[in-house]
Design a protein around this motif. Structure first.
Motif, PDB file in Angstrom:
ATOM      1  N   ARG A   1      34.527  41.068  39.440  1.00 28.04           N
ATOM      2  CA  ARG A   1      34.590  40.181  40.604  1.00 28.04           C
ATOM      3  C   ARG A   1      36.025  39.713  40.769  1.00 28.04           C
ATOM      4  O   ARG A   1      36.725  39.506  39.789  1.00 28.04           O
TER       5      ARG A   1
ATOM      6  N   HIS B   1      32.310  41.524  44.636  1.00 30.06           N
ATOM      7  CA  HIS B   1      31.554  41.442  43.397  1.00 30.06           C
ATOM      8  C   HIS B   1      30.684  42.691  43.268  1.00 30.06           C
ATOM      9  O   HIS B   1      29.896  42.978  44.163  1.00 30.06           O
TER      10      HIS B   1
ATOM     11  N   GLU C   1      35.880  37.386  48.658  1.00 30.50           N
ATOM     12  CA  GLU C   1      35.426  37.669  47.294  1.00 30.50           C
ATOM     13  C   GLU C   1      34.638  38.966  47.290  1.00 30.50           C
ATOM     14  O   GLU C   1      33.810  39.202  48.174  1.00 30.50           O
TER      15      GLU C   1
END
Length: 88
Positions: free
Chosen positions: A64, A84, A82
């Protein structure tokens, strides 16, 4: 199937998210990560972020990472993107 979750955050709220699947296992893991990130950026209408050393280390450690303004050339209207890895 390789799946990556992309999220855009602003003021501690998730504004947008998407899950990208890559089923082509002839690609290396790195190629799958870059392909998924390209598709996330396309879906969010963003330029591709620059991978800084901190992003690389964080991603290698916990699958991540967060791309902040310093990873983008143009100004971004959110706090960070972000990514992940949620399934391999």
């Amino acid at each position: 199937m390789f799946r990556m979750w992309g999220k855009i955050w602003k003021n501690n709220h998730m504004i947008k998210d998407t899950v990208i699947s890559v089923a082509d296992y002839s690609l290396s893991r790195t190629a799958m990560v870059f392909q998924a990130l390209d598709e996330i950026c396309y879906e969010f209408d963003l330029e591709k972020p620059i991978w800084l050393d901190s992003n690389i280390k964080e991603f290698q450690r916990i699958d991540r990472t967060r791309f902040r303004q310093d990873s983008f050339i143009e100004p971004i209207p959110f706090d960070f993107l972000e990514i992940h890895v949620i399934e391999e």
